[in-house]
Design an enzyme around this catalytic site. Structure first.
Site, PDB file in Angstrom:
ATOM      1  N   LYS A 290       0.831  -1.197   0.000  1.00  0.00           N
ATOM      2  CA  LYS A 290       0.000   0.000   0.000  1.00  0.00           C
ATOM      3  C   LYS A 290       0.870   1.254   0.000  1.00  0.00           C
ATOM      4  O   LYS A 290       2.005   1.222   0.479  1.00  0.00           O
ATOM      5  CB  LYS A 290      -0.852   0.033   1.282  1.00  0.00           C
ATOM      6  CG  LYS A 290      -1.987  -0.957   1.321  1.00  0.00           C
ATOM      7  CD  LYS A 290      -2.769  -0.799   2.613  1.00  0.00           C
ATOM      8  CE  LYS A 290      -3.900  -1.804   2.711  1.00  0.00           C
ATOM      9  NZ  LYS A 290      -4.966  -1.606   1.726  1.00  0.00           N
ATOM     10  N   ARG A 364     -10.365 -11.456   2.056  1.00  0.00           N
ATOM     11  CA  ARG A 364     -11.240 -12.497   1.492  1.00  0.00           C
ATOM     12  C   ARG A 364     -10.555 -13.857   1.538  1.00  0.00           C
ATOM     13  O   ARG A 364     -11.223 -14.880   1.587  1.00  0.00           O
ATOM     14  CB  ARG A 364     -11.632 -12.099   0.062  1.00  0.00           C
ATOM     15  CG  ARG A 364     -10.467 -11.958  -0.878  1.00  0.00           C
ATOM     16  CD  ARG A 364     -10.796 -11.145  -2.110  1.00  0.00           C
ATOM     17  NE  ARG A 364     -10.856  -9.714  -1.832  1.00  0.00           N
ATOM     18  CZ  ARG A 364     -11.192  -8.794  -2.720  1.00  0.00           C
ATOM     19  NH1 ARG A 364     -11.516  -9.157  -3.950  1.00  0.00           N
ATOM     20  NH2 ARG A 364     -11.224  -7.520  -2.397  1.00  0.00           N
TER      21      ARG A 364
HETATM   22  N1  BES Z   1      -8.063  -3.759   4.523  1.00  0.00           N
HETATM   23  C1  BES Z   1      -8.265  -3.355   3.193  1.00  0.00           C
HETATM   24  C2  BES Z   1      -9.593  -2.616   2.990  1.00  0.00           C
HETATM   25  C3  BES Z   1      -9.755  -1.300   3.703  1.00  0.00           C
HETATM   26  C4  BES Z   1      -9.634  -0.124   3.008  1.00  0.00           C
HETATM   27  C5  BES Z   1     -10.090  -1.261   5.026  1.00  0.00           C
HETATM   28  C6  BES Z   1      -9.832   1.079   3.662  1.00  0.00           C
HETATM   29  C7  BES Z   1     -10.286  -0.052   5.675  1.00  0.00           C
HETATM   30  C8  BES Z   1     -10.159   1.117   4.976  1.00  0.00           C
HETATM   31  C9  BES Z   1      -8.278  -4.568   2.275  1.00  0.00           C
HETATM   32  O1  BES Z   1      -7.494  -5.626   2.675  1.00  0.00           O
HETATM   33  C10 BES Z   1      -7.759  -4.119   0.972  1.00  0.00           C
HETATM   34  O2  BES Z   1      -6.620  -3.764   0.907  1.00  0.00           O
HETATM   35  N2  BES Z   1      -8.587  -4.150  -0.071  1.00  0.00           N
HETATM   36  C11 BES Z   1      -8.196  -3.742  -1.355  1.00  0.00           C
HETATM   37  C12 BES Z   1      -8.686  -4.763  -2.336  1.00  0.00           C
HETATM   38  C13 BES Z   1      -8.187  -4.576  -3.732  1.00  0.00           C
HETATM   39  C14 BES Z   1      -6.703  -4.864  -3.780  1.00  0.00           C
HETATM   40  C15 BES Z   1      -8.928  -5.494  -4.634  1.00  0.00           C
HETATM   41  C16 BES Z   1      -8.837  -2.378  -1.625  1.00  0.00           C
HETATM   42  O3  BES Z   1      -9.976  -2.171  -1.217  1.00  0.00           O
HETATM   43  O4  BES Z   1      -8.174  -1.535  -2.210  1.00  0.00           O
HETATM   44 MN    MN Z   2      -5.489  -5.430   2.028  1.00  0.00          MN
END
Ligand code: BES
Ligand code: MN
Ligand code: ZN
Length: 511
Positions: A290, A364
């Site tokens: 990230k 997931r």
């Molecule tokens: N933990 C994150 C989702 C999240 C985003 C939680 C903002 C709280 C606040 C999750 O694991 C994630 O990174 N999701 C990605 C998925 C994508 C790579 C398909 C996302 O939402 O960007």
């Molecule tokens: Mn994630």
């Protein structure tokens, strides 16, 4: 916080601050508003106590106190009352006044009065509309919500010693002592459990590793009489949880599979409710790392897991006659020489193969195995909670939990409860079109579905692991963390979904 019930006349209650609700009786119809007529307020205190009405008469007639939502008027040494202060809090239009409004009023009262150094307060249950028990419950829950602060590591922390928060809350009611006391006792369990969840979520990842989270679950389970098992990497591999392990393998912190069981004597064999929580104690994204901006927030990626731990605590204390199993899949999501990489194929516990497209879609993966395991343990109904997608924040903002389900009637029962609990949730689709986005050319599934509709495609992925079991998925990414403080709640972990899930589990066996 100690909670007392007093069935005394409100004006006779000796307290540092007596809190009463002011409502607005006035209602212009739409035509009058369209003509530009101003909605004149007709404020009144929602109690039949003449001395309180009298004490408030002047600020109301002067127009200073109008009853609008959360408007606050503090009077000192109110004539005719034994209380040192009278805090009038607005509840809005009388016709629309609800338990949710009252919860906020109680939270706001606690937050504003404790900041002023007040330690003992009494709240007069508003008359009319809500039943005494519903009002008492809302006040106690709201007081717990408002009592929580997230500034745990500030040296001059305001609540470091207990004497700096509200010590006693007196509920001033008019009748039906046993119903009020029962409501208060239940609300206290719910409030404590809610704040337990919030305290877990608030901790940073160096102090809330999967092992520490599991220790909290174990300790809590011992205290309330739940069975709790915690499994490590060996068991995760033995169970062939390849999706969960794929995420866990990159971290130096050992993962934890937390299993809490509530199996009360006399409960029927079925149904068995399975509560599955995402417990990523820190989500760096893994190799698909990230951006630095805002990454610190990813300590709350275990909020779904903490939700289920708090909910199991309350269930164990409230003792509904229904079996419930709580499962938390806890691990960090880290980049390292051992981490899984985009393109890797993992075999989930169910046997389905998954192509990892983005290692940041890890929630997931751990939930896929958590849901499968819950089914193997005999759960007949499944609910998961997870900070799963940024996409749900795009869709619903901070205002609503995204709800997904493969079963309309199960969803319907849950929606009724969440509405009653006053938690804002909104159903989003999880139809086959979204599953199509999750098909891989090399394996059964892939773990991302492209840019659009990301909350639904993630849900469609999970649905494959719930299979034919009635299932609800709560995406709490936008709601588990308050970005700003509100008068009734601190900035930080919100404990969203905890109250709805507790109420749901308690009603679940009874239908
Ligand atoms: N933990 C994150 C989702 C999240 C985003 C939680 C903002 C709280 C606040 C999750 O694991 C994630 O990174 N999701 C990605 C998925 C994508 C790579 C398909 C996302 O939402 O960007
Ligand atoms: Mn994630
Ligand atoms: Zn995550």
């Amino acid at each position: 916080m100690k909670i007392n019930l007093a069935l005394t006349a409100p004006d006779q209650v000796e307290t540092e601050a007596l809190v009463a609700v002011v409502l607005d009786r006035a209602e212009k119809d739409r035509a009058e508003k369209d003509r530009g007529e101003k909605d004149k307020t007709e404020a009144f205190v929602a109690t039949s106590d003449k001395n309180i009405q009298e004490a408030a008469a002047e600020v109301i007639s002067s127009g200073e106190t109008t009853g609008k939502n959360l408007e606050s008027t503090l009077l000192h040494r109110p004539a005719g009352l034994k209380a040192k202060r009278l805090l009038l809090l607005g509840g809005g239009k009388a016709k629309k006044f609800s338990a949710a409004d009252l919860r906020k009023i109680a939270g706001a009262a606690v937050r504003s009065l404790k900041a002023k150094g007040v330690r003992n307060i009494a709240v007069v249950l508003p008359e009319g509309g809500l039943s005494g028990a519903d009002a008492a419950k809302a006040v106690v829950e709201g007081a717990f919500i408002g009592g929580f602060d997230s500034d745990t590591y500030k040296s001059e922390r305001k609540d470091k010693n207990k004497s700096q928060s509200i010590e006693t809350l007196t509920i001033v009611g008019s009748s039906d002592q046993s119903a009020l006391q029962k409501a208060i006792d239940e609300a206290q369990i719910i409030g404590d459990s809610l704040n337990f969840t919030r305290s877990l979520v608030n901790e940073p990842s160096n102090r809330m590793t999967p092992t520490v989270l599991a220790d909290h679950a174990k300790k809590m389970s011992q205290e309330v009489g739940l069975k709790c098992e915690v499994y490590g990497a060996d068991k995760i591999k033995e169970l062939k949880m390849g999706a969960f392990w794929g995420v866990a393998q990159g971290s130096d912190e050992p993962p934890a599979l937390i299993v809490m069981r509530y199996e009360p004597a006399g409960a029927p064999e079925k149904p068995v409710l399975g509560l599955v929580g995402k417990g990523i104690t820190f989500d760096t994204g893994g190799i698909s790392i990230k951006p630095a901006d805002g990454m610190e927030k990813m300590k709350y990626d275990m909020a779904g897991g903490a939700t289920m731990i708090g909910v199991m605590r309350a269930i164990a204390l409230l003792k509904p006659k229904v079996k419930v199993i709580g499962i938390v899949c806890a691990t960090e999501n880290m980049p390292s020489g051992k981490a899984q990489k985009p393109g890797d194929i993992q075999t989930a516990m169910s046997g389905k193969t998954i192509e990892i497209i983005n290692t940041d879609a890890e929630g997931r993966l751990v939930l896929a195995d958590g849901l499968c395991y819950a089914r193997q343990l005999g759960c007949t109904h499944l609910i998961d909670a997870a900070t799963l997608t940024g996409a749900v924040v795009v869709a619903l903002g901070y205002a609503n939990v995204g709800v997904f389900s493969n079963d309309d009637s199960f969803y319907g029962r849950f929606a009724q409860t969440s509405t009653k609990a006053g938690e804002n949730m909104w159903r989003l689709p999880v139809t086959d079109d979204y599953l199509d986005l999750m098909r891989s050319s090399i394996a059964d599934l892939q773990n991302t579905g492209g840019r659009w509709g990301g909350a639904s495609s993630a849900a469609a992925f999970l649905r494959e692991f719930a299979e034919d079991t009635p299932w609800i998925h709560l995406d709490i990414a936008g709601t588990a963390w308050m970005e700003d403080q509100k008068p009734w709640i601190a900035k930080g972990p919100s404990g969203v979904a905890v109250r709805s899930l507790i109420e749901f589990a308690c009603n679940f066996g009874q239908e």
